[in-house]
Write a protein that holds these residues in place. Structure first.
Motif, mmCIF file in Angstrom:
data_model
loop_
_atom_site.group_PDB
_atom_site.id
_atom_site.type_symbol
_atom_site.label_atom_id
_atom_site.label_comp_id
_atom_site.label_asym_id
_atom_site.label_seq_id
_atom_site.Cartn_x
_atom_site.Cartn_y
_atom_site.Cartn_z
ATOM 1 N N HIS A 96 103.138 87.017 68.172
ATOM 2 C CA HIS A 96 102.749 87.489 69.494
ATOM 3 C C HIS A 96 103.275 86.536 70.558
ATOM 4 O O HIS A 96 103.458 85.345 70.311
ATOM 5 C CB HIS A 96 101.220 87.580 69.601
ATOM 6 N N GLY A 97 103.520 87.040 71.747
ATOM 7 C CA GLY A 97 103.914 86.204 72.871
ATOM 8 C C GLY A 97 105.406 86.104 73.102
ATOM 9 O O GLY A 97 105.842 85.429 74.028
ATOM 10 N N TYR A 98 106.207 86.751 72.273
ATOM 11 C CA TYR A 98 107.656 86.725 72.451
ATOM 12 C C TYR A 98 108.169 88.158 72.480
ATOM 13 O O TYR A 98 107.814 88.976 71.638
ATOM 14 C CB TYR A 98 108.347 85.957 71.317
ATOM 15 N N GLU A 99 109.013 88.437 73.445
ATOM 16 C CA GLU A 99 109.622 89.758 73.561
ATOM 17 C C GLU A 99 110.983 89.743 72.874
ATOM 18 O O GLU A 99 111.560 88.690 72.619
ATOM 19 C CB GLU A 99 109.780 90.139 75.037
ATOM 20 N N VAL A 100 111.517 90.936 72.609
ATOM 21 C CA VAL A 100 112.829 91.065 71.989
ATOM 22 C C VAL A 100 113.877 90.475 72.930
ATOM 23 O O VAL A 100 113.878 90.755 74.124
ATOM 24 C CB VAL A 100 113.140 92.544 71.682
ATOM 25 N N GLY A 101 114.747 89.617 72.406
ATOM 26 C CA GLY A 101 115.799 88.976 73.194
ATOM 27 C C GLY A 101 115.447 87.577 73.659
ATOM 28 O O GLY A 101 116.314 86.865 74.158
ATOM 29 N N GLU A 102 114.211 87.158 73.504
ATOM 30 C CA GLU A 102 113.815 85.808 73.917
ATOM 31 C C GLU A 102 114.182 84.792 72.840
ATOM 32 O O GLU A 102 114.253 85.116 71.659
ATOM 33 C CB GLU A 102 112.301 85.737 74.166
ATOM 34 N N ILE A 103 114.389 83.558 73.288
ATOM 35 C CA ILE A 103 114.674 82.446 72.379
ATOM 36 C C ILE A 103 113.368 81.712 72.104
ATOM 37 O O ILE A 103 112.616 81.385 73.016
ATOM 38 C CB ILE A 103 115.700 81.466 72.983
ATOM 39 N N MET A 104 113.124 81.434 70.834
ATOM 40 C CA MET A 104 111.904 80.755 70.409
ATOM 41 C C MET A 104 112.304 79.439 69.754
ATOM 42 O O MET A 104 113.254 79.397 68.977
ATOM 43 C CB MET A 104 111.200 81.691 69.426
ATOM 44 N N GLU A 105 111.609 78.355 70.084
ATOM 45 C CA GLU A 105 111.894 77.050 69.475
ATOM 46 C C GLU A 105 110.791 76.699 68.498
ATOM 47 O O GLU A 105 109.617 76.783 68.815
ATOM 48 C CB GLU A 105 111.990 75.964 70.542
ATOM 49 N N VAL A 106 111.185 76.300 67.296
ATOM 50 C CA VAL A 106 110.234 75.871 66.276
ATOM 51 C C VAL A 106 110.370 74.357 66.133
ATOM 52 O O VAL A 106 111.455 73.848 65.827
ATOM 53 C CB VAL A 106 110.509 76.581 64.935
ATOM 54 N N ASP A 107 109.255 73.653 66.370
ATOM 55 C CA ASP A 107 109.262 72.198 66.254
ATOM 56 C C ASP A 107 108.768 71.718 64.892
ATOM 57 O O ASP A 107 108.915 70.547 64.557
ATOM 58 C CB ASP A 107 108.372 71.577 67.343
ATOM 59 N N ASP A 108 108.164 72.609 64.114
ATOM 60 C CA ASP A 108 107.654 72.237 62.797
ATOM 61 C C ASP A 108 108.783 72.285 61.776
ATOM 62 O O ASP A 108 108.896 73.207 60.966
ATOM 63 C CB ASP A 108 106.522 73.174 62.376
ATOM 64 N N VAL A 109 109.645 71.261 61.807
ATOM 65 C CA VAL A 109 110.784 71.167 60.897
ATOM 66 C C VAL A 109 110.426 70.132 59.834
ATOM 67 O O VAL A 109 110.171 68.967 60.140
ATOM 68 C CB VAL A 109 112.068 70.762 61.651
ATOM 69 N N LEU A 110 110.387 70.563 58.577
ATOM 70 C CA LEU A 110 109.983 69.698 57.479
ATOM 71 C C LEU A 110 111.157 68.936 56.881
ATOM 72 O O LEU A 110 110.982 67.839 56.355
ATOM 73 C CB LEU A 110 109.304 70.520 56.387
ATOM 74 N N LEU A 111 112.369 69.511 56.954
ATOM 75 C CA LEU A 111 113.537 68.906 56.324
ATOM 76 C C LEU A 111 114.788 69.423 57.015
ATOM 77 O O LEU A 111 114.847 70.602 57.371
ATOM 78 C CB LEU A 111 113.563 69.287 54.838
ATOM 79 N N VAL A 112 115.753 68.552 57.230
ATOM 80 C CA VAL A 112 117.066 68.939 57.757
ATOM 81 C C VAL A 112 118.099 68.350 56.812
ATOM 82 O O VAL A 112 118.041 67.161 56.478
ATOM 83 C CB VAL A 112 117.298 68.411 59.188
ATOM 84 N N GLY A 113 119.035 69.169 56.356
ATOM 85 C CA GLY A 113 120.018 68.683 55.400
ATOM 86 C C GLY A 113 121.405 69.189 55.686
ATOM 87 O O GLY A 113 121.603 70.196 56.348
ATOM 88 N N SER A 114 122.371 68.449 55.177
ATOM 89 C CA SER A 114 123.774 68.848 55.227
ATOM 90 C C SER A 114 124.406 68.320 53.944
ATOM 91 O O SER A 114 123.728 67.782 53.075
ATOM 92 C CB SER A 114 124.467 68.277 56.464
ATOM 93 N N ARG A 115 125.707 68.431 53.860
ATOM 94 C CA ARG A 115 126.382 67.948 52.654
ATOM 95 C C ARG A 115 126.310 66.430 52.544
ATOM 96 O O ARG A 115 126.215 65.877 51.464
ATOM 97 C CB ARG A 115 127.837 68.401 52.669
ATOM 98 N N ASP A 116 126.307 65.740 53.694
ATOM 99 C CA ASP A 116 126.377 64.288 53.664
ATOM 100 C C ASP A 116 125.034 63.579 53.679
ATOM 101 O O ASP A 116 124.936 62.453 53.218
ATOM 102 C CB ASP A 116 127.225 63.785 54.835
ATOM 103 N N GLU A 117 124.000 64.211 54.232
ATOM 104 C CA GLU A 117 122.699 63.548 54.238
ATOM 105 C C GLU A 117 121.575 64.551 54.361
ATOM 106 O O GLU A 117 121.772 65.675 54.816
ATOM 107 C CB GLU A 117 122.594 62.505 55.347
ATOM 108 N N THR A 118 120.400 64.124 53.944
ATOM 109 C CA THR A 118 119.193 64.922 54.045
ATOM 110 C C THR A 118 118.126 64.076 54.707
ATOM 111 O O THR A 118 117.913 62.937 54.316
ATOM 112 C CB THR A 118 118.717 65.370 52.652
ATOM 113 N N VAL A 119 117.458 64.639 55.710
ATOM 114 C CA VAL A 119 116.376 63.946 56.398
ATOM 115 C C VAL A 119 115.089 64.668 56.021
ATOM 116 O O VAL A 119 114.914 65.841 56.316
ATOM 117 C CB VAL A 119 116.573 63.961 57.931
ATOM 118 N N VAL A 120 114.199 63.939 55.346
ATOM 119 C CA VAL A 120 112.935 64.501 54.893
ATOM 120 C C VAL A 120 111.839 63.980 55.804
ATOM 121 O O VAL A 120 111.665 62.772 55.943
ATOM 122 C CB VAL A 120 112.647 64.093 53.434
#
Length: 174
Positions: A96-120
Motif C-alpha cells: 500500500h502507499g505506492y502507485e503504478v510507475g512510482e519508484i520505491m527504495e528498500v533499505d532492508d538489504v541483508l546482503l550485496v554480492g558480485s563476482r569479486d566480493e560479498t558484503v554480508v
C-alpha cells in the motif's frame, strides 16, 4: 572413517586443495574487512573478497555470459526475503502507499554480492539500497481449496486469489 570415505568420493582436483583457502589469512580471521560500530564495538557487516582468479584456480567456473560487475542483493520486504539482480521482476504481497510507475527504495538489504566480493550485513548492510519500480497491482493465480468428507455427501470448492504487487529492480546501490 566417514571422513576418509567422503574424501575418496571427491574429484581428484578437490582432494589436493590446501586446508585453508588462499584468500584467508591471519588478518582475515581477526575481523579484517568488517566495518565496526565505534560505540558498541560490534561488527556491522562482513566483507568477503573472492577475486575471479582465485575462483578459477580452484576450479570454480562462472557461468558463461556473466558480467564481472553484475551485482545481486538479498532484500527483506513484508517479512519475506528475495534475491534480486538488475531488471528482475519481484512478485510480492500487495504494498500500500505506492502507485503504478512510482519508484520505491528498500533499505532492508541483508546482503550485496558480485563476482569479486560479498558484503554480508549484521543484520543489514549500511547505506545499501535497492530501487524498485512499481509496475502493477494485480491478483495472483487462483488457488483452489477443495474439501471433502467421504461417504457423507460433503463437498466444498472455493478459490482464493491474493493481491500482489509486481516490482522491477531498477538499481542496486551498494
Amino acid at each position: 572413517m566417514a571422513l576418509a570415505f567422503a574424501a575418496r568420493r571427491l574429484p581428484a582436483a578437490a582432494r589436493h586443495l590446501p586446508a585453508t583457502p588462499a584468500w584467508t589469512s591471519a588478518s582475515t580471521t581477526q575481523f579484517a574487512g568488517m566495518a565496526t560500530d565505534a560505540a558498541a564495538a560490534t561488527p556491522i557487516q562482513t566483507v568477503v573478497r573472492h577475486p575471479g582468479a582465485l575462483l578459477e584456480q580452484y576450479g570454480v567456473a562462472m557461468p558463461p555470459g556473466t558480467a564481472a560487475d553484475q551485482q545481486f542483493a538479498v532484500i527483506k520486504m513484508s517479512g519475506t526475503q528475495y534475491k534480486v539482480t538488475l531488471d528482475d521482476v519481484v512478485v510480492t504481497n500487495l504494498i500500500h502507499g505506492y502507485e503504478v510507475g512510482e519508484i520505491m527504495e528498500v533499505d532492508d538489504v541483508l546482503l550485496v554480492g558480485s563476482r569479486d566480493e560479498t558484503v554480508v550485513g549484521r543484520p543489514l548492510v549500511e547505506s545499501a539500497k535497492v530501487r524498485l519500480l512499481v509496475e502493477e497491482h494485480t491478483k495472483d493465480k487462483k488457488v483452489v481449496i477443495f474439501k471433502k468428507k467421504r461417504r457423507k455427501g460433503y463437498q466444498r470448492k472455493t478459490g482464493f486469489r491474493r493481491d500482489v504487487t509486481m516490482l522491477r529492480v531498477m538499481e542496486i546501490v551498494p
